[in-house]
Motif scaffolding. Structure first.
Motif, short mmCIF file in Angstrom:
data_model
loop_
_atom_site.label_atom_id
_atom_site.label_comp_id
_atom_site.label_asym_id
_atom_site.label_seq_id
_atom_site.Cartn_x
_atom_site.Cartn_y
_atom_site.Cartn_z
N MET A 1 0.85 -1.17 0.00
CA MET A 1 0.00 0.00 0.00
C MET A 1 0.89 1.23 0.00
N ILE A 2 0.48 2.19 -0.79
CA ILE A 2 1.18 3.46 -0.84
C ILE A 2 0.20 4.54 -0.43
N ARG A 3 0.62 5.41 0.46
CA ARG A 3 -0.24 6.52 0.88
C ARG A 3 0.63 7.77 0.97
N THR A 4 0.15 8.84 0.39
CA THR A 4 0.90 10.08 0.41
C THR A 4 -0.06 11.27 0.35
N LEU A 5 0.38 12.38 0.82
CA LEU A 5 -0.37 13.63 0.71
C LEU A 5 0.36 14.52 -0.28
N LEU A 6 -0.40 15.21 -1.10
CA LEU A 6 0.21 16.16 -2.01
C LEU A 6 -0.72 17.33 -2.22
N LYS A 7 -0.15 18.41 -2.71
CA LYS A 7 -0.91 19.63 -3.00
C LYS A 7 -0.66 19.97 -4.46
N PRO A 8 -1.59 19.53 -5.34
CA PRO A 8 -1.36 19.76 -6.77
C PRO A 8 -1.43 21.24 -7.14
N ASP A 9 -0.65 21.62 -8.13
CA ASP A 9 -0.69 23.00 -8.59
C ASP A 9 -1.52 23.13 -9.87
N ASN A 10 -2.08 22.01 -10.35
CA ASN A 10 -3.02 22.03 -11.47
C ASN A 10 -3.91 20.78 -11.37
N GLN A 11 -4.73 20.53 -12.38
CA GLN A 11 -5.69 19.43 -12.30
C GLN A 11 -5.11 18.07 -12.66
N GLN B 1 -4.89 -4.77 -10.49
CA GLN B 1 -5.92 -3.74 -10.37
C GLN B 1 -5.54 -2.85 -9.18
N VAL B 2 -5.51 -1.54 -9.40
CA VAL B 2 -5.10 -0.58 -8.38
C VAL B 2 -6.24 0.42 -8.18
N GLU B 3 -6.58 0.70 -6.93
CA GLU B 3 -7.61 1.69 -6.62
C GLU B 3 -6.95 3.01 -6.28
N VAL B 4 -7.42 4.07 -6.91
CA VAL B 4 -6.91 5.41 -6.65
C VAL B 4 -8.09 6.25 -6.19
N ILE B 5 -7.97 6.85 -5.02
CA ILE B 5 -9.03 7.67 -4.44
C ILE B 5 -8.47 9.06 -4.17
N ALA B 6 -9.21 10.08 -4.56
CA ALA B 6 -8.76 11.46 -4.31
C ALA B 6 -9.83 12.20 -3.53
#
Length: 72
Positions: free
Chosen positions: A1-11, A25-30
C-alpha cells in the motif's frame, strides 16, 4: 500500500507505481484533507443505525412487545 499527501498545482496528477503493482488492479481515491476532517467529526456523534439487530431483538422479541403491537 502506498499513501501520500500532495498539494497539486493544477488538475493533473501523475504517480509512479512500484513494479509489483504492474498488471494488478489498483484503486486510486482522491479527496481533500478537509473532507476527511469533517467526516471524522460526524463519527463522534452516537448513531443508532449502527446498533445490531441482535442487540435490539432483546427488546423487540418479547411477549410485552407483541402485545403492544397486536392491534396494528
Amino acid at each position: 500500500m502506498i499513501r501520500t499527501l500532495l498539494k497539486p498545482d493544477n488538475q493533473n496528477i501523475s504517480i509512479r507505481l512500484p513494479e509489483n503493482f504492474v498488471g494488478k488492479q489498483v484503486e486510486v481515491i482522491a479527496f481533500t484533507v478537509e473532507e476527511t476532517q469533517q467526516q471524522e467529526l460526524t463519527f463522534d456523534k452516537p448513531v443508532g443505525h449502527f446498533a445490531s439487530e441482535n442487540v435490539l431483538s432483546k427488546d423487540w422479541l418479547s411477549a410485552e412487545e407483541d402485545e403492544a403491537w397486536q392491534d396494528l
